[in-house]
Design an enzyme around this catalytic site. Structure first.
Site, PDB file in Angstrom:
ATOM      1  N   ALA A  17      57.701  23.052 114.803  1.00 52.69           N
ATOM      2  CA  ALA A  17      57.006  24.069 115.589  1.00 52.69           C
ATOM      3  C   ALA A  17      57.091  25.472 115.014  1.00 52.69           C
ATOM      4  O   ALA A  17      56.657  26.421 115.665  1.00 52.69           O
ATOM      5  CB  ALA A  17      57.574  24.083 117.013  1.00 52.69           C
ATOM      6  N   GLY A  20      52.111  26.363 111.186  1.00 57.32           N
ATOM      7  CA  GLY A  20      50.956  25.480 111.208  1.00 57.32           C
ATOM      8  C   GLY A  20      50.558  24.986 112.586  1.00 57.32           C
ATOM      9  O   GLY A  20      50.649  25.701 113.590  1.00 57.32           O
ATOM     10  N   SER A 146      46.615  11.195 110.460  1.00 62.66           N
ATOM     11  CA  SER A 146      45.804  11.874 109.448  1.00 62.66           C
ATOM     12  C   SER A 146      44.619  10.989 109.107  1.00 62.66           C
ATOM     13  O   SER A 146      44.690   9.756 109.218  1.00 62.66           O
ATOM     14  CB  SER A 146      46.641  12.132 108.186  1.00 62.66           C
ATOM     15  OG  SER A 146      45.823  12.487 107.083  1.00 62.66           O
ATOM     16  N   TYR A 171      51.769   8.541 101.234  1.00 64.56           N
ATOM     17  CA  TYR A 171      51.412   9.402 102.369  1.00 64.56           C
ATOM     18  C   TYR A 171      50.490   8.656 103.327  1.00 64.56           C
ATOM     19  O   TYR A 171      50.687   8.679 104.550  1.00 64.56           O
ATOM     20  CB  TYR A 171      50.726  10.668 101.871  1.00 64.56           C
ATOM     21  CG  TYR A 171      50.274  11.596 102.977  1.00 64.56           C
ATOM     22  CD1 TYR A 171      51.195  12.284 103.752  1.00 64.56           C
ATOM     23  CD2 TYR A 171      48.912  11.783 103.244  1.00 64.56           C
ATOM     24  CE1 TYR A 171      50.783  13.133 104.777  1.00 64.56           C
ATOM     25  CE2 TYR A 171      48.492  12.632 104.262  1.00 64.56           C
ATOM     26  CZ  TYR A 171      49.427  13.297 105.022  1.00 64.56           C
ATOM     27  OH  TYR A 171      49.024  14.126 106.042  1.00 64.56           O
TER      28      TYR A 171
END
Length: 302
Positions: A17, A20, A146, A171
């Protein structure tokens, strides 16, 4: 930007937090009245973020606590602290992550860095915090995935990428794992009649420091958010919208995936995103969950 529903009286944990999408999410929720825990790896950066939130929104109820999702001992300490508060937890935002380091790194627990940070840490955190979430009448867990998940594959034969490491494929695997995790948590919630909604989101292509510092693990000298408005990218304010909607949107539903509505899902207002074919198998999600339980030593309280 869409209005966030009143969050007065609700307690929220946002991981990653201090910058971004995590910082934007924490800021918007605190501004709406939530009591927000900024869960960050570096306390000083968290305190700086908290000061910024309080400056913009006097009276904001924010606190900073240390959490390194790449370290299971840190995850356990953080979760123990939240449980010791003896309060219900209304929203958990699994946002912290790392993207495409220049070579294969391992977490302190011996996991490939991206799998450990993006998936195994949040998986353990969620399981450990479920007792606090179950005390809320309408809790929610929002997990950041993502669009890279589309090309992901769960390599059960080499989950930690000990052979033939490819940073982008690793990823993609970690973000597919996040989506499978969110979907299976939803199925468990339905099966056991938990008052916990599990949702997932992706930010499209948002200009944050994940692009500028992700590959150097935050150690680049000039690590700063990419601010130039190049085509098919968006600012963090809009890029955070899917995660915010997944976390507190009044019309959000369990097991749904939210993302930008524009071309290729890269930018634009929030909409229901299509779950990629790679994430639609309930059996795959169940198998991955079982493996993650063994690797992290955490299980839901059932």
């Amino acid at each position: 930007m869409p209005q966030i529903p009143d969050q007065t009286g609700r307690r929220v944990v946002v991981t990653g937090a201090n910058s971004g999408a995590g910082k934007e999410t924490a800021t918007r929720l605190a501004a709406a009245g939530a009591s927000v825990v900024l869960a960050v790896r570096t306390i000083a950066k968290g305190e700086e973020a908290a000061a910024g939130i309080r400056a913009a929104h006097p009276g904001a109820d924010v606190e900073v606590r240390e959490l390194d999702v790449a370290d299971l001992a840190s995850v356990r300490r953080f979760a123990a602290g939240i449980l010791a508060d003896d309060r219900s937890l209304d929203v958990l935002v699994n946002n912290a992550g790392v993207m495409a380091p220049p070579k294969r790194f391992e977490t302190v627990d011996g996991f490939e860095l991206q799998l450990g940070t993006n998936f195994l840490g949040p998986f353990a955190l969620t399981n450990l915090l479920l007792p606090a979430l179950l005390r809320s009448p309408d809790a929610r867990v929002a997990t950041m995935s993502s669009i890279a998940a589309v090309g992901g594959r769960i390599r059960f034969d080499d989950l930690q990428w000990e052979h033939g490491f490819n940073t982008w494929r690793a990823y993609a695997q970690s973000k597919l794992a996040d989506l499978l995790f969110a979907l299976h948590l939803h199925r468990l919630s339905v099966e056991f009649d938990w008052p916990v909604m599990s949702t997932a989101a992706h930010p499209g292509f948002t200009r944050t420091n994940l692009q500028s510092s992700g590959r150097s693990l935050g150690k680049a000298k000039q690590a700063a958010p990419m601010k130039r408005a190049v085509p098919f990218t968006q600012a963090v304010e809009q890029g955070s919208e899917p995660l915010l909607y997944a976390a507190v949107g009044p019309a959000a539903v369990g097991g749904a995936y939210y993302g930008p509505s524009g071309a290729f899902g890269l930018t634009g207002p929030t909409t229901v995103a299509s779950i990629p074919r790679s994430a639609r198998s309930a059996d795959l999600a169940r198998s991955l969950w079982a493996v993650a339980e063994d690797l992290t030593g955490t299980r839901p309280p059932v």
